[in-house]
Design a protein around this motif. Sequence first.
Motif, PDB file in Angstrom:
ATOM      1  N   LYS A  30      33.863  49.219  42.042  1.00  0.00           N
ATOM      2  CA  LYS A  30      34.129  47.790  41.940  1.00  0.00           C
ATOM      3  C   LYS A  30      33.203  47.058  42.903  1.00  0.00           C
ATOM      4  CE  LYS A  30      39.036  48.082  40.783  1.00  0.00           C
ATOM      5  NZ  LYS A  30      40.396  47.715  41.221  1.00  0.00           N
ATOM      6  N   PRO A  31      32.820  45.824  42.574  1.00  0.00           N
ATOM      7  CA  PRO A  31      31.918  45.064  43.454  1.00  0.00           C
ATOM      8  C   PRO A  31      32.573  44.684  44.786  1.00  0.00           C
ATOM      9  CG  PRO A  31      32.149  44.017  41.292  1.00  0.00           C
ATOM     10  CD  PRO A  31      33.149  45.117  41.354  1.00  0.00           C
ATOM     11  N   ILE A  32      31.721  44.411  45.756  1.00  0.00           N
ATOM     12  CA  ILE A  32      32.109  43.821  47.037  1.00  0.00           C
ATOM     13  C   ILE A  32      31.294  42.547  47.174  1.00  0.00           C
ATOM     14  CG2 ILE A  32      32.032  44.055  49.560  1.00  0.00           C
ATOM     15  CD1 ILE A  32      32.367  47.104  49.138  1.00  0.00           C
ATOM     16  N   VAL A  33      31.956  41.436  47.494  1.00  0.00           N
ATOM     17  CA  VAL A  33      31.265  40.152  47.619  1.00  0.00           C
ATOM     18  C   VAL A  33      31.613  39.533  48.970  1.00  0.00           C
ATOM     19  CG1 VAL A  33      30.965  37.842  46.652  1.00  0.00           C
ATOM     20  CG2 VAL A  33      31.334  39.797  45.119  1.00  0.00           C
ATOM     21  N   ARG A  77      27.175  42.088  46.987  1.00  0.00           N
ATOM     22  CA  ARG A  77      26.506  40.806  47.199  1.00  0.00           C
ATOM     23  C   ARG A  77      26.886  40.281  48.580  1.00  0.00           C
ATOM     24  NH1 ARG A  77      28.366  37.479  42.963  1.00  0.00           N
ATOM     25  NH2 ARG A  77      26.635  38.265  41.726  1.00  0.00           N
ATOM     26  N   ILE A  78      25.871  39.927  49.372  1.00  0.00           N
ATOM     27  CA  ILE A  78      26.085  39.425  50.731  1.00  0.00           C
ATOM     28  C   ILE A  78      25.400  38.066  50.831  1.00  0.00           C
ATOM     29  CG2 ILE A  78      25.724  39.857  53.187  1.00  0.00           C
ATOM     30  CD1 ILE A  78      25.640  42.886  52.461  1.00  0.00           C
ATOM     31  N   GLY A  79      26.177  37.036  51.203  1.00  0.00           N
ATOM     32  CA  GLY A  79      25.680  35.670  51.241  1.00  0.00           C
ATOM     33  C   GLY A  79      24.769  35.381  52.425  1.00  0.00           C
ATOM     34  N   ARG A  80      24.107  34.246  52.353  1.00  0.00           N
ATOM     35  CA  ARG A  80      23.133  33.797  53.361  1.00  0.00           C
ATOM     36  C   ARG A  80      23.693  33.870  54.777  1.00  0.00           C
ATOM     37  NH1 ARG A  80      21.412  28.208  53.061  1.00  0.00           N
ATOM     38  NH2 ARG A  80      23.631  27.830  53.020  1.00  0.00           N
ATOM     39  N   TYR A  81      22.808  34.175  55.709  1.00  0.00           N
ATOM     40  CA  TYR A  81      23.085  34.183  57.149  1.00  0.00           C
ATOM     41  C   TYR A  81      24.219  35.123  57.554  1.00  0.00           C
ATOM     42  CZ  TYR A  81      20.038  30.134  57.016  1.00  0.00           C
ATOM     43  OH  TYR A  81      18.975  29.297  56.812  1.00  0.00           O
ATOM     44  N   SER A  82      24.467  36.139  56.767  1.00  0.00           N
ATOM     45  CA  SER A  82      25.498  37.118  57.122  1.00  0.00           C
ATOM     46  C   SER A  82      24.872  38.284  57.872  1.00  0.00           C
ATOM     47  CB  SER A  82      26.223  37.614  55.869  1.00  0.00           C
ATOM     48  OG  SER A  82      26.994  36.575  55.314  1.00  0.00           O
ATOM     49  N   VAL A  83      25.697  38.961  58.668  1.00  0.00           N
ATOM     50  CA  VAL A  83      25.248  40.094  59.476  1.00  0.00           C
ATOM     51  C   VAL A  83      26.195  41.266  59.251  1.00  0.00           C
ATOM     52  CG1 VAL A  83      24.890  40.939  61.829  1.00  0.00           C
ATOM     53  CG2 VAL A  83      24.263  38.583  61.242  1.00  0.00           C
ATOM     54  N   ALA A 116      28.706  49.868  60.231  1.00  0.00           N
ATOM     55  CA  ALA A 116      29.622  49.322  59.224  1.00  0.00           C
ATOM     56  C   ALA A 116      29.425  50.062  57.908  1.00  0.00           C
ATOM     57  CB  ALA A 116      29.392  47.828  59.038  1.00  0.00           C
ATOM     58  N   HIS A 117      30.480  50.123  57.106  1.00  0.00           N
ATOM     59  CA  HIS A 117      30.444  50.850  55.830  1.00  0.00           C
ATOM     60  C   HIS A 117      31.033  49.955  54.757  1.00  0.00           C
ATOM     61  CE1 HIS A 117      30.673  55.041  53.886  1.00  0.00           C
ATOM     62  NE2 HIS A 117      30.878  54.155  52.927  1.00  0.00           N
ATOM     63  N   LEU A 118      30.216  49.598  53.777  1.00  0.00           N
ATOM     64  CA  LEU A 118      30.682  48.853  52.608  1.00  0.00           C
ATOM     65  C   LEU A 118      30.756  49.857  51.473  1.00  0.00           C
ATOM     66  CD1 LEU A 118      29.628  46.679  54.578  1.00  0.00           C
ATOM     67  CD2 LEU A 118      28.951  45.348  52.600  1.00  0.00           C
ATOM     68  N   CYS A 119      31.968  50.200  51.059  1.00  0.00           N
ATOM     69  CA  CYS A 119      32.211  51.310  50.137  1.00  0.00           C
ATOM     70  C   CYS A 119      32.650  50.792  48.775  1.00  0.00           C
ATOM     71  CB  CYS A 119      33.263  52.250  50.724  1.00  0.00           C
ATOM     72  SG  CYS A 119      33.518  53.729  49.730  1.00  0.00           S
ATOM     73  N   GLY A 120      31.738  50.790  47.807  1.00  0.00           N
ATOM     74  CA  GLY A 120      32.017  50.254  46.480  1.00  0.00           C
ATOM     75  C   GLY A 120      32.515  51.261  45.471  1.00  0.00           C
ATOM     76  N   GLY A 121      32.789  52.491  45.874  1.00  0.00           N
ATOM     77  CA  GLY A 121      33.253  53.500  44.930  1.00  0.00           C
ATOM     78  C   GLY A 121      34.374  54.338  45.501  1.00  0.00           C
ATOM     79  N   SER A 122      35.169  54.902  44.595  1.00  0.00           N
ATOM     80  CA  SER A 122      36.255  55.787  45.005  1.00  0.00           C
ATOM     81  C   SER A 122      36.636  56.669  43.816  1.00  0.00           C
ATOM     82  CB  SER A 122      37.460  54.968  45.481  1.00  0.00           C
ATOM     83  OG  SER A 122      38.423  55.821  46.088  1.00  0.00           O
ATOM     84  N   ILE A 152      34.775  48.203  54.713  1.00  0.00           N
ATOM     85  CA  ILE A 152      35.171  47.281  53.641  1.00  0.00           C
ATOM     86  C   ILE A 152      35.293  48.106  52.365  1.00  0.00           C
ATOM     87  CG2 ILE A 152      34.600  45.157  52.398  1.00  0.00           C
ATOM     88  CD1 ILE A 152      34.675  44.699  55.428  1.00  0.00           C
ATOM     89  N   THR A 153      36.453  48.055  51.715  1.00  0.00           N
ATOM     90  CA  THR A 153      36.670  48.862  50.513  1.00  0.00           C
ATOM     91  C   THR A 153      36.264  48.124  49.250  1.00  0.00           C
ATOM     92  OG1 THR A 153      38.960  48.140  50.253  1.00  0.00           O
ATOM     93  CG2 THR A 153      38.587  50.111  51.571  1.00  0.00           C
ATOM     94  N   LEU A 154      36.192  48.887  48.154  1.00  0.00           N
ATOM     95  CA  LEU A 154      35.773  48.364  46.870  1.00  0.00           C
ATOM     96  C   LEU A 154      36.693  47.252  46.365  1.00  0.00           C
ATOM     97  CD1 LEU A 154      36.637  50.989  44.147  1.00  0.00           C
ATOM     98  CD2 LEU A 154      37.436  51.165  46.468  1.00  0.00           C
ATOM     99  N   GLY A 155      36.091  46.300  45.650  1.00  0.00           N
ATOM    100  CA  GLY A 155      36.839  45.210  45.060  1.00  0.00           C
ATOM    101  C   GLY A 155      37.169  44.073  46.008  1.00  0.00           C
ATOM    102  N   VAL A 156      36.724  44.142  47.256  1.00  0.00           N
ATOM    103  CA  VAL A 156      37.054  43.124  48.259  1.00  0.00           C
ATOM    104  C   VAL A 156      36.053  41.972  48.196  1.00  0.00           C
ATOM    105  CG1 VAL A 156      37.051  42.693  50.762  1.00  0.00           C
ATOM    106  CG2 VAL A 156      38.282  44.650  49.834  1.00  0.00           C
TER     107      VAL A 156
END
Length: 189
Positions: free
Chosen positions: A124-127, A94-100, A105-111, A140-144
């Motif tokens: 695990k989710p990333i918010v 989940r990425i909030g409004r007006y974010s870039v 970049a790598h958002l990694c939700g699994g391991s 950015i790693t999972l659960g962050v």
Amino acid sequence: MILQGNDPHRAPSFSLGHRVRRQVWNIVYVLLFRTSPRPFHGWRAFLLRAFGARLGKGVHVYPGAKVWAPWNLELGDHVGIADGTTIYNMALIRIGRYSVISQGAHLCGGSHDYNSQNFQLYAKPIVLGEHVWVCAEAFITLGVSIADGVVVGARALVTKSIAQPWTVHAGHPSRHIGQRTHRSPEHAA
């Protein structure tokens, strides 16, 4: 979604239904998403929504962004996802409004659980909050979870949640290096 206790050397880690859904998305990604002209943000948003993504208005996901599972993606209004970004969302991202999210970049939700005999896969989710900037090639790693207004510097490694809003973090692993002085009007003190 992730099968538990399987032998990943001999059996899949996901159900047949999930694997079929991913393959259909991969075909659409290669033929229709990746090849679309850069300004066709609405078209790519349509394709992501068709596969279950929840997107706000004015979202700009560029054609070189890789989204593993659109059904696990939630973007607020006016979010930008650059070319070369990897959204490995085995769990919700989940990425909030007006974010870039900048290029590479790598958002990694699994391991994998390296202590299990079969290296059990888990997710695990990333918010990310609103007005967050994840700079080029950050990981950015999972659960962050990352608070509103945070800047994650180029090539930073974020393994722990960042709770203090409107701060700057950089390094490997990331650490707090400063405060942001400019805040959005709704977050001004």
